[in-house]
Design an enzyme around this catalytic site. Structure first.
Site, PDB file in Angstrom:
ATOM      1  N   HIS A 135      62.690  67.267  34.178  1.00  0.00           N
ATOM      2  CA  HIS A 135      64.057  66.916  34.596  1.00  0.00           C
ATOM      3  C   HIS A 135      64.017  66.071  35.870  1.00  0.00           C
ATOM      4  O   HIS A 135      64.665  65.023  35.964  1.00  0.00           O
ATOM      5  CB  HIS A 135      64.873  68.183  34.872  1.00  0.00           C
ATOM      6  CG  HIS A 135      65.318  68.923  33.649  1.00  0.00           C
ATOM      7  ND1 HIS A 135      65.923  68.304  32.576  1.00  0.00           N
ATOM      8  CD2 HIS A 135      65.285  70.247  33.343  1.00  0.00           C
ATOM      9  CE1 HIS A 135      66.217  69.207  31.657  1.00  0.00           C
ATOM     10  NE2 HIS A 135      65.834  70.388  32.096  1.00  0.00           N
TER      11      HIS A 135
ATOM     12  N   HIS B 106      58.908  71.948  31.997  1.00  0.00           N
ATOM     13  CA  HIS B 106      60.310  71.709  31.639  1.00  0.00           C
ATOM     14  C   HIS B 106      61.091  71.238  32.868  1.00  0.00           C
ATOM     15  O   HIS B 106      61.798  70.222  32.818  1.00  0.00           O
ATOM     16  CB  HIS B 106      60.911  73.003  31.083  1.00  0.00           C
ATOM     17  CG  HIS B 106      62.355  72.907  30.707  1.00  0.00           C
ATOM     18  ND1 HIS B 106      62.782  72.880  29.401  1.00  0.00           N
ATOM     19  CD2 HIS B 106      63.488  72.841  31.460  1.00  0.00           C
ATOM     20  CE1 HIS B 106      64.101  72.785  29.366  1.00  0.00           C
ATOM     21  NE2 HIS B 106      64.552  72.778  30.610  1.00  0.00           N
ATOM     22  N   GLU B 107      60.977  71.989  33.962  1.00  0.00           N
ATOM     23  CA  GLU B 107      61.752  71.658  35.154  1.00  0.00           C
ATOM     24  C   GLU B 107      61.253  70.376  35.823  1.00  0.00           C
ATOM     25  O   GLU B 107      62.054  69.554  36.277  1.00  0.00           O
ATOM     26  CB  GLU B 107      61.706  72.827  36.147  1.00  0.00           C
ATOM     27  CG  GLU B 107      62.325  74.110  35.633  1.00  0.00           C
ATOM     28  CD  GLU B 107      63.799  73.945  35.279  1.00  0.00           C
ATOM     29  OE1 GLU B 107      64.472  73.103  35.898  1.00  0.00           O
ATOM     30  OE2 GLU B 107      64.275  74.652  34.381  1.00  0.00           O
TER      31      GLU B 107
END
Length: 226
Positions: free
Chosen positions: A26, A22-23
């Site tokens: 980004h 997820h991170e």
């Protein structure tokens, strides 16, 4: 609450993978759209140690788990993004924000597809693999739904700020420093206060659980597991 080593072994791995991807997503999308801040700081990485926040990733979920909270949540270290460096700051902010939840949906789909390979798993490890896959599906669905709540600094808040007209976007953006306090109030303090008066004020958790259930059903349907 009795938590065994087996429980940890089937929850920690899918949680770490979900948060890390997820991170990293980004940071990767921000890099492709013109901002190298996360890239230069090594945050576009599949090394979970670069993303884990001691309080948000470990202590907070543990506290909620042991306090029998109706909805568990946590967060990783925010990926630094300088939106002014993006090619089209207002629009690209939306794409950067969506990258995290979209990655969790892709992981949920990959997990659900992997269910079909379970018959080929060794009998000695089939249950462990199945439990990891089931938990991975749940965790990724929860992360996708939770992070799309329209409250900055969650991804949904960033999407709303990027899409709303300026007169509405600015007041919402100003909530960002207080976003986590608002979430704790809505998900923990409000239900606790309501219980003191015999009221069920756990509305947000109910909505999140319902939406998460729908996401899981759709993922299972799309991958032939329904």
């Amino acid at each position: 609450m009795n938590i065994t080593l087996y429980d940890l072994s089937v929850w920690v791995l899918p949680l770490v993978i979900a948060i890390t991807f997820h991170e990293a997503a980004h940071g990767f999308v921000a890099h492709r759209l013109g901002d190298n801040t996360a890239w230069q700081l090594g945050r576009v990485s599949f090394n979970p140690l670069r993303h884990i926040d001691p309080f948000g990733t470990v202590l907070l979920p543990a506290m909620l788990l042991f306090s029998h909270s109706p909805f568990l949540f946590g967060y990783a270290k925010p990926v630094p993004v300088n939106f002014r460096n993006l090619n089209h700051p207002k629009l690209d902010m939306v794409w950067v924000a969506l990258a995290g939840p979209a990655t969790n949906i892709l992981l949920a789909l990959a997990t659900a597809l992997a269910f079909h390979a379970l018959p080929f798993a060794p009998a000695s490890s089939a249950k462990w693999i199945a439990d990891n896959l089931k938990n991975s599906l749940v965790i990724n669905a929860v992360l996708a739904v939770f992070n799309m709540m329209p409250i900055p600094p969650l991804d949904g808040g960033r999407v709303a700020v990027g899409l709303l007209p300026r007169p509405l976007a600015l007041p919402l953006a100003r909530l960002e420093p207080f976003g986590m306090l608002i979430l704790i109030g809505l998900l923990i303090l409000l239900p606790l206060a309501g219980s003191q008066f015999g009221l069920n004020l756990d509305v947000i958790s109910v909505i999140l659980r319902t939406l998460t259930g729908y996401v899981i059903q759709v993922v299972l349907l799309l991958t032939g597991n329904a």
